[in-house]
Design a protein around this motif. Structure first.
Motif, PDB file in Angstrom:
ATOM      1  N   HIS A 156       0.855  -1.189   0.000  1.00 54.53           N
ATOM      2  CA  HIS A 156       0.000   0.000   0.000  1.00 54.53           C
ATOM      3  C   HIS A 156       0.887   1.232   0.000  1.00 54.53           C
ATOM      4  CE1 HIS A 156      -3.597   2.156   2.196  1.00 54.53           C
ATOM      5  NE2 HIS A 156      -3.118   2.867   1.192  1.00 54.53           N
ATOM      6  N   HIS A 216       1.629   5.250  -2.399  1.00 54.77           N
ATOM      7  CA  HIS A 216       1.103   6.192  -3.396  1.00 54.77           C
ATOM      8  C   HIS A 216       2.239   6.912  -4.118  1.00 54.77           C
ATOM      9  CE1 HIS A 216      -2.984   5.689  -1.847  1.00 54.77           C
ATOM     10  NE2 HIS A 216      -2.380   5.539  -0.687  1.00 54.77           N
ATOM     11  N   HIS A 271      -4.740   6.165  -5.553  1.00 57.75           N
ATOM     12  CA  HIS A 271      -6.181   6.324  -5.351  1.00 57.75           C
ATOM     13  C   HIS A 271      -6.927   6.307  -6.687  1.00 57.75           C
ATOM     14  CE1 HIS A 271      -5.878   7.375  -1.101  1.00 57.75           C
ATOM     15  NE2 HIS A 271      -4.862   8.154  -1.408  1.00 57.75           N
ATOM     16  N   GLU A 274      -5.960   1.706  -4.791  1.00 60.88           N
ATOM     17  CA  GLU A 274      -6.746   1.916  -3.566  1.00 60.88           C
ATOM     18  C   GLU A 274      -8.065   2.535  -4.007  1.00 60.88           C
ATOM     19  OE1 GLU A 274      -5.109   4.394  -0.433  1.00 60.88           O
ATOM     20  OE2 GLU A 274      -6.577   3.614   0.997  1.00 60.88           O
ATOM     21  N   ASP A 333       1.324   2.557   3.631  1.00 63.13           N
ATOM     22  CA  ASP A 333       0.468   3.642   3.106  1.00 63.13           C
ATOM     23  C   ASP A 333       1.346   4.858   2.814  1.00 63.13           C
ATOM     24  OD1 ASP A 333      -1.725   5.043   2.227  1.00 63.13           O
ATOM     25  OD2 ASP A 333      -2.836   4.950   4.112  1.00 63.13           O
ATOM     26  N   HIS A 393       3.214   7.966   1.458  1.00 60.27           N
ATOM     27  CA  HIS A 393       2.996   9.049   0.500  1.00 60.27           C
ATOM     28  C   HIS A 393       4.333   9.728   0.189  1.00 60.27           C
ATOM     29  CE1 HIS A 393      -1.171   8.266   1.473  1.00 60.27           C
ATOM     30  NE2 HIS A 393      -1.571   9.137   0.589  1.00 60.27           N
TER      31      HIS A 393
HETATM   32 ZN   LIG Z   1      -3.515   4.908   0.953  1.00 64.34          ZN
END
Ligand SMILES: [Zn+2]
Ligand SMILES: [Zn+2]
Length: 282
Positions: A56, A58, A89, A116, A219, A221
């Motif tokens: 996960h 981005h 996303h 996601e 997650d 970023h």
């Molecule tokens: Zn995420």
């Protein structure tokens, strides 16, 4: 009331015929852990789960700071992760392009295409997909679309009461009790702010009630956060990882984002807003 608890039922059969034996999971997966704990590297090693994946993250294709080139370079040279999934996303284009770059390079890690998805009930990870799944559908419809492509559907950062993109208990109960839709896993370690208070709640609920295979992810970023959340599994390739998730023999691990990760993200967002304001005035 739940139709089945882990004490009463140790076998789950998915509609695709795969069976999860949660009693096996109790010995080798997350079941042997304390109710609210992720697995340490040491425990993973002694459980034979020596592979690590971060499923996960981005890129600039959604709201991440790192380009796909920077992500591949960073994972190769600054992490020891065996498998990554890029999950921007509601888009899959960046992940498909990253896979092309990855296939042309000589990387030591494996790559999985993901997304996601912003479902109506909260965020969900789709792994091993090829086509984009649109946002704003019901969670059941989104899960079906993932399975139609042969992908895995995993709930991201559940049970956060303040984040409206987080699946709540009634949604998890609904999927758990449905006979025609099934989840492949649940993210019980999310290294971002989404998981600070709720990772432990997710672990506890899953280990006491649902019994879905658990994954841990960053997650990320910012590229520096990649790998700070991870999924332990036996083996080292994407196919080993998939087999581990499908059999429930995986476990979440890692730590939370560092203060530097938050500062980098905040600085980037502030600069972006300033630039947008300057453009509006000009
Ligand atoms: Zn995420
Ligand atoms: Zn999310």
């Amino acid at each position: 009331m739940y139709s089945c608890s882990l004490e009463r039922c140790s076998m789950f059969t998915r509609p695709n015929g795969n069976t999860i034996d949660t009693s096996k999971n109790i010995r080798q997966g997350t079941g042997g852990l304390k109710k609210r704990k992720q697995m340490t590297k040491h425990q993973a090693y002694y459980s034979g789960l020596s592979g690590s994946a971060d499923l996960h993250m981005h890129s600039t294709y959604s709201d991440g700071l790192g380009t796909i080139q920077q992500i591949l370079h960073h994972v190769q040279h600054h992490t020891d992760v065996d498998v990554i999934a890029l999950t921007d996303h509601n888009v899959v284009e960046g992940a498909l392009r990253a896979r092309d770059l990855w296939a042309r390079g000589n990387y030591r890690f494996d790559f999985v295409v993901g997304e996601e998805i912003s479902t109506r009930e909260g965020h969900m990870l789709a792994l091993f997909i090829e086509k984009r799944i649109p946002p704003n559908l019901s969670i059941e419809r989104s899960i079906d679309l993932v399975h139609e492509q042969g992908g895995l559907a995993i709930i991201a950062h559940p049970l956060n009461p303040l984040f409206r993109q987080s699946c709540q208990r009634e949604v998890l109960d609904r999927i758990f009790n449905a006979s025609n839709v099934w989840l492949d896993g649940i993210e019980t370690w999310n290294a971002s702010f989404c998981g600070i208070y709720t990772n432990r709640m997710a672990m506890r609920s899953n280990r006491e009630v649902y019994g879905w295979p658990e994954v841990g992810n960053s997650d990320a970023h910012t590229i520096h956060a990649i790998g700070c959340g991870c999924t332990w599994f036996k083996g080292s390739t994407a196919q080993h990882l998939r087999a581990a998730i499908e059999s429930g023999l995986c476990a979440p691990g890692g730590k939370l984002w560092s203060m530097h990760d938050y500062l980098r993200l905040a600085r980037h967002r502030m600069n972006k807003r300033r630039k947008e304001r300057r453009e509006q005035v000009a």
